[in-house]
Scaffold this motif. Structure first.
Motif, PDB file in Angstrom:
ATOM      1  N   GLN A   1       4.636  19.337 -89.549  1.00  0.00           N
ATOM      2  CA  GLN A   1       4.704  17.957 -89.989  1.00  0.00           C
ATOM      3  C   GLN A   1       3.420  17.228 -89.613  1.00  0.00           C
ATOM      4  OE1 GLN A   1       6.513  15.022 -87.715  1.00  0.00           O
ATOM      5  NE2 GLN A   1       7.819  14.161 -89.319  1.00  0.00           N
ATOM      6  N   VAL A   2       2.948  16.350 -90.493  1.00  0.00           N
ATOM      7  CA  VAL A   2       1.684  15.643 -90.274  1.00  0.00           C
ATOM      8  C   VAL A   2       1.679  14.917 -88.935  1.00  0.00           C
ATOM      9  CG1 VAL A   2       0.170  13.806 -91.119  1.00  0.00           C
ATOM     10  CG2 VAL A   2       1.253  15.366 -92.740  1.00  0.00           C
ATOM     11  N   ARG A   3       2.739  14.184 -88.644  1.00  0.00           N
ATOM     12  CA  ARG A   3       2.764  13.380 -87.420  1.00  0.00           C
ATOM     13  C   ARG A   3       2.702  14.239 -86.174  1.00  0.00           C
ATOM     14  NH1 ARG A   3       7.852   9.719 -88.511  1.00  0.00           N
ATOM     15  NH2 ARG A   3       7.775   9.487 -86.248  1.00  0.00           N
ATOM     16  N   SER A   4       3.261  15.432 -86.228  1.00  0.00           N
ATOM     17  CA  SER A   4       3.210  16.313 -85.055  1.00  0.00           C
ATOM     18  C   SER A   4       1.781  16.768 -84.776  1.00  0.00           C
ATOM     19  CB  SER A   4       4.131  17.526 -85.254  1.00  0.00           C
ATOM     20  OG  SER A   4       3.619  18.419 -86.219  1.00  0.00           O
ATOM     21  N   VAL A   5       1.030  17.070 -85.831  1.00  0.00           N
ATOM     22  CA  VAL A   5      -0.360  17.492 -85.660  1.00  0.00           C
ATOM     23  C   VAL A   5      -1.209  16.327 -85.158  1.00  0.00           C
ATOM     24  CG1 VAL A   5      -2.348  18.577 -86.754  1.00  0.00           C
ATOM     25  CG2 VAL A   5      -0.044  19.151 -87.537  1.00  0.00           C
ATOM     26  N   GLU A   6      -0.946  15.151 -85.699  1.00  0.00           N
ATOM     27  CA  GLU A   6      -1.668  13.956 -85.252  1.00  0.00           C
ATOM     28  C   GLU A   6      -1.418  13.711 -83.767  1.00  0.00           C
ATOM     29  OE1 GLU A   6      -2.379   9.609 -87.238  1.00  0.00           O
ATOM     30  OE2 GLU A   6      -0.301  10.267 -87.021  1.00  0.00           O
ATOM     31  N   PHE A   7      -0.187  13.865 -83.343  1.00  0.00           N
ATOM     32  CA  PHE A   7       0.177  13.694 -81.939  1.00  0.00           C
ATOM     33  C   PHE A   7      -0.532  14.746 -81.083  1.00  0.00           C
ATOM     34  CE2 PHE A   7       2.591  12.720 -78.264  1.00  0.00           C
ATOM     35  CZ  PHE A   7       3.337  11.578 -78.501  1.00  0.00           C
ATOM     36  N   ALA A   8      -0.545  15.983 -81.561  1.00  0.00           N
ATOM     37  CA  ALA A   8      -1.200  17.059 -80.819  1.00  0.00           C
ATOM     38  C   ALA A   8      -2.697  16.804 -80.665  1.00  0.00           C
ATOM     39  CB  ALA A   8      -0.964  18.397 -81.532  1.00  0.00           C
ATOM     40  N   ARG A   9      -3.319  16.338 -81.738  1.00  0.00           N
ATOM     41  CA  ARG A   9      -4.754  16.025 -81.671  1.00  0.00           C
ATOM     42  C   ARG A   9      -5.022  14.905 -80.680  1.00  0.00           C
ATOM     43  NH1 ARG A   9      -7.217  12.703 -86.497  1.00  0.00           N
ATOM     44  NH2 ARG A   9      -5.791  11.259 -85.462  1.00  0.00           N
ATOM     45  N   ASN A  10      -4.226  13.856 -80.739  1.00  0.00           N
ATOM     46  CA  ASN A  10      -4.461  12.693 -79.882  1.00  0.00           C
ATOM     47  C   ASN A  10      -4.221  12.989 -78.410  1.00  0.00           C
ATOM     48  OD1 ASN A  10      -5.046  11.284 -82.203  1.00  0.00           O
ATOM     49  ND2 ASN A  10      -3.064  10.239 -82.314  1.00  0.00           N
ATOM     50  N   HIS A  11      -3.333  13.953 -78.128  1.00  0.00           N
ATOM     51  CA  HIS A  11      -2.962  14.231 -76.737  1.00  0.00           C
ATOM     52  C   HIS A  11      -3.419  15.608 -76.256  1.00  0.00           C
ATOM     53  CE1 HIS A  11      -0.434  10.601 -76.315  1.00  0.00           C
ATOM     54  NE2 HIS A  11      -0.190  10.783 -77.598  1.00  0.00           N
ATOM     55  N   GLY A  12      -4.206  16.295 -77.071  1.00  0.00           N
ATOM     56  CA  GLY A  12      -4.755  17.580 -76.647  1.00  0.00           C
ATOM     57  C   GLY A  12      -3.721  18.674 -76.460  1.00  0.00           C
ATOM     58  N   VAL A  13      -2.661  18.686 -77.261  1.00  0.00           N
ATOM     59  CA  VAL A  13      -1.610  19.701 -77.140  1.00  0.00           C
ATOM     60  C   VAL A  13      -1.984  20.935 -77.956  1.00  0.00           C
ATOM     61  CG1 VAL A  13       0.820  20.242 -77.595  1.00  0.00           C
ATOM     62  CG2 VAL A  13       0.168  17.968 -76.765  1.00  0.00           C
ATOM     63  N   ARG A  14      -1.897  22.085 -77.343  1.00  0.00           N
ATOM     64  CA  ARG A  14      -2.146  23.365 -78.018  1.00  0.00           C
ATOM     65  C   ARG A  14      -0.855  23.820 -78.691  1.00  0.00           C
ATOM     66  NH1 ARG A  14      -2.043  28.923 -76.003  1.00  0.00           N
ATOM     67  NH2 ARG A  14      -3.575  30.207 -77.100  1.00  0.00           N
ATOM     68  N   ILE A  15      -0.922  24.036 -80.006  1.00  0.00           N
ATOM     69  CA  ILE A  15       0.246  24.469 -80.779  1.00  0.00           C
ATOM     70  C   ILE A  15       0.083  25.929 -81.171  1.00  0.00           C
ATOM     71  CG2 ILE A  15       1.574  24.116 -82.909  1.00  0.00           C
ATOM     72  CD1 ILE A  15       0.697  21.224 -82.924  1.00  0.00           C
ATOM     73  N   HIS A  16       1.162  26.673 -81.076  1.00  0.00           N
ATOM     74  CA  HIS A  16       1.158  28.070 -81.506  1.00  0.00           C
ATOM     75  C   HIS A  16       2.268  28.231 -82.553  1.00  0.00           C
ATOM     76  CE1 HIS A  16       0.863  32.583 -80.144  1.00  0.00           C
ATOM     77  NE2 HIS A  16       0.583  32.391 -81.421  1.00  0.00           N
ATOM     78  N   VAL A  17       1.873  28.410 -83.814  1.00  0.00           N
ATOM     79  CA  VAL A  17       2.833  28.571 -84.900  1.00  0.00           C
ATOM     80  C   VAL A  17       3.215  30.040 -85.006  1.00  0.00           C
ATOM     81  CG1 VAL A  17       3.275  28.240 -87.362  1.00  0.00           C
ATOM     82  CG2 VAL A  17       1.774  26.644 -86.136  1.00  0.00           C
TER      83      VAL A  17
ATOM     84  N   THR B   1      -0.503  31.675 -85.544  1.00  0.00           N
ATOM     85  CA  THR B   1      -1.732  30.883 -85.636  1.00  0.00           C
ATOM     86  C   THR B   1      -1.764  29.863 -84.511  1.00  0.00           C
ATOM     87  OG1 THR B   1      -1.774  31.065 -88.059  1.00  0.00           O
ATOM     88  CG2 THR B   1      -3.067  29.284 -87.073  1.00  0.00           C
ATOM     89  N   VAL B   2      -2.908  29.791 -83.828  1.00  0.00           N
ATOM     90  CA  VAL B   2      -3.103  28.810 -82.759  1.00  0.00           C
ATOM     91  C   VAL B   2      -3.817  27.592 -83.337  1.00  0.00           C
ATOM     92  CG1 VAL B   2      -4.250  28.325 -80.567  1.00  0.00           C
ATOM     93  CG2 VAL B   2      -3.154  30.552 -80.941  1.00  0.00           C
ATOM     94  N   VAL B   3      -3.266  26.407 -83.066  1.00  0.00           N
ATOM     95  CA  VAL B   3      -3.874  25.158 -83.502  1.00  0.00           C
ATOM     96  C   VAL B   3      -4.377  24.432 -82.264  1.00  0.00           C
ATOM     97  CG1 VAL B   3      -3.544  22.996 -84.753  1.00  0.00           C
ATOM     98  CG2 VAL B   3      -2.217  25.033 -85.409  1.00  0.00           C
ATOM     99  N   GLU B   4      -5.682  24.304 -82.143  1.00  0.00           N
ATOM    100  CA  GLU B   4      -6.276  23.638 -80.990  1.00  0.00           C
ATOM    101  C   GLU B   4      -7.700  23.228 -81.345  1.00  0.00           C
ATOM    102  OE1 GLU B   4      -6.587  26.289 -77.688  1.00  0.00           O
ATOM    103  OE2 GLU B   4      -7.454  27.905 -78.879  1.00  0.00           O
TER     104      GLU B   4
END
Length: 407
Positions: free
Chosen positions: A212-228, A238-241
């Motif tokens: 979801q767009v808002r989840s990625v925006e939140f991750a970018r703003n707070h430096g959260v590493r996402i692993h799909v 896929t790692v999103v960071e």
């Protein structure tokens, strides 16, 4: 180490899948991690509840609709907690409000304002696995239950990861990562091992359904590493960071979206304040606008075209018809038969000619462009809906993103 795991509706669609998810969670706990799990409603539960709501009321009150829809996640979290107990570990489940997820009062589209995770940290300290109902919170103003909108469980998980200082937020879904295009349209599409927050934000906003767009925006703003990752396999995903790569690929992928419509406001007076009146009225009703194009003025009037979610089209038409006499517009048209195709890549900002190459590929495929929008790492076009798949394939092939090209 705290790990936040999120499981979507397909991952917990029935009790067999819930058992499989419980096994994966218990494995992470036995590996020494503190585990916080966010769950969506089982399968199509939310859709079924929405159908029932509209059978009872054509326009359900927002407060009561949120009360209804949040039931789906509570069912998932309780069943999952039971399955974990059967495996010899303990779990505690919490609703969004119990977990301390504080939102604004916009029912159906609430935004997270704060998280007070005291009960979560206490449960982790006592050795429990924590399970949180996704997609929901509680309004700071009204104290009512709220929902975050479609895909809101992703945002719940990322927000909790940020609040808890988690090492990673693992998003488990029915696909095994982020691809260069939709594999159903481009069978040669490749899974990306890594993608930056900025690229993922553009891909998600352009129609990629993985996050979801808002989840990625939140991750970018707070430096959260996402692993799909996929909940059905153990592939790397896929790692999103924020990548530290010295040289990023020019293009990361092609995304498409057929859920938008194009609204055209015709022969609007070309004078200061008119556009502001139009878009303020839409914003006041929480209608998100995507691409905007204003044509060259002709005899003191102009046309303004913009895209928006198709579901918001009828409401937007109603709002603008109400402004018609006051603003002086001649007509308002809504076209549902359009689609958006976007090319995304952090490397394109230092490589000229990307847009020209994309437009040439579309021309060679016989696809006409109706609107164009760009950012530093994205080029988007609006085309006829029946041309979307041909456009995706043409652009994906032209930029050599397929596996057979050896990328």
């Amino acid at each position: 180490m705290i790990v936040v795991q999120k499981y979507g509706g397909s991952s917990v669609a029935d009790t067999d899948r819930i058992q499989r998810v419980a096994e994966r969670i218990c494995r992470a706990r036995r590996d020494g991690h503190d585990v916080v799990v966010v769950v969506s409603a089982m399968g199509k539960t939310t859709d079924h509840l929405l159908t029932q709501a509209h059978e009872v009321s054509p326009i359900p009150p927002g407060r009561e609709l949120d009360m209804l829809l949040t039931a789906g996640e509570r069912i998932s979290m309780a069943l999952l907690a039971m399955a974990i107990y059967e495996r010899g570990l303990t779990a505690q489940s919490f609703t969004g409000s119990q977990a301390g997820i504080i939102t604004d009062a916009a029912h159906g589209k609430a935004r997270i304002m704060d998280i007070t995770p005291g009960r979560i940290t206490d449960a982790l300290a006592d050795g429990h696995i924590v399970i949180v109902a996704g997609f929901q919170g509680v309004s700071r103003e009204s104290k009512d239950v709220t929902t975050l909108g479609r895909g809101g469980s992703d945002t719940t998980a990322v927000a909790l990861a940020a609040a808890l200082g988690a090492d990673v937020c693992e998003i488990y879904t029915d696909v095994d990562g982020v691809y260069t295009a939709d594999p159903r349209i481009c069978p040669s599409a490749q899974r990306l091992e890594q993608v930056s927050h900025e690229e993922m934000l553009e891909l998600a906003a352009s129609g990629a359904k993985v996050l979801q767009v808002r989840s990625v925006e939140f991750a970018r703003n707070h430096g959260v590493r996402i692993h799909v990752r996929s909940s059905f396999t153990y592939t790397d995903g896929t790692v999103v960071e924020e990548t530290a790569a010295m040289e990023q690929a020019i293009i990361s992928g092609v995304a498409h979206d057929t859920s938008e419509g194009k609204l055209v406001v015709r022969r609007v007076p070309d004078k200061p304040g008119v556009a502001a009146r139009i878009f303020t009225a839409l914003a006041d009703e929480h209608i998100n606008i995507d691409m905007i194009v204003q044509n060259v003025s002709d005899d003191g009037t102009t046309d303004i075209s913009f895209t928006l979610p198709r579901a918001d089209g009828p409401r937007a038409l109603q709002i603008l018809e109400g402004l018609r006499a006051d603003v002086g517009m001649e007509a308002v048209d809504f076209d549902e038969q359009v689609g958006k195709v976007s090319l995304v890549g952090a490397g394109m900002k230092t490589h000229p000619g990307v847009a020209a190459t994309m437009f040439d590929a579309l021309s060679q495929a016989g696809v006409n462009i109706e609107m164009i929008s760009t950012s530093t790492i994205r080029v988007s076009v609006v085309v006829r809906q029946e041309d979307v798949e041909a456009a995706v394939r043409a652009v994906h092939e032209r930029f050599g993103l397929g596996a057979e090209q050896g990328v």
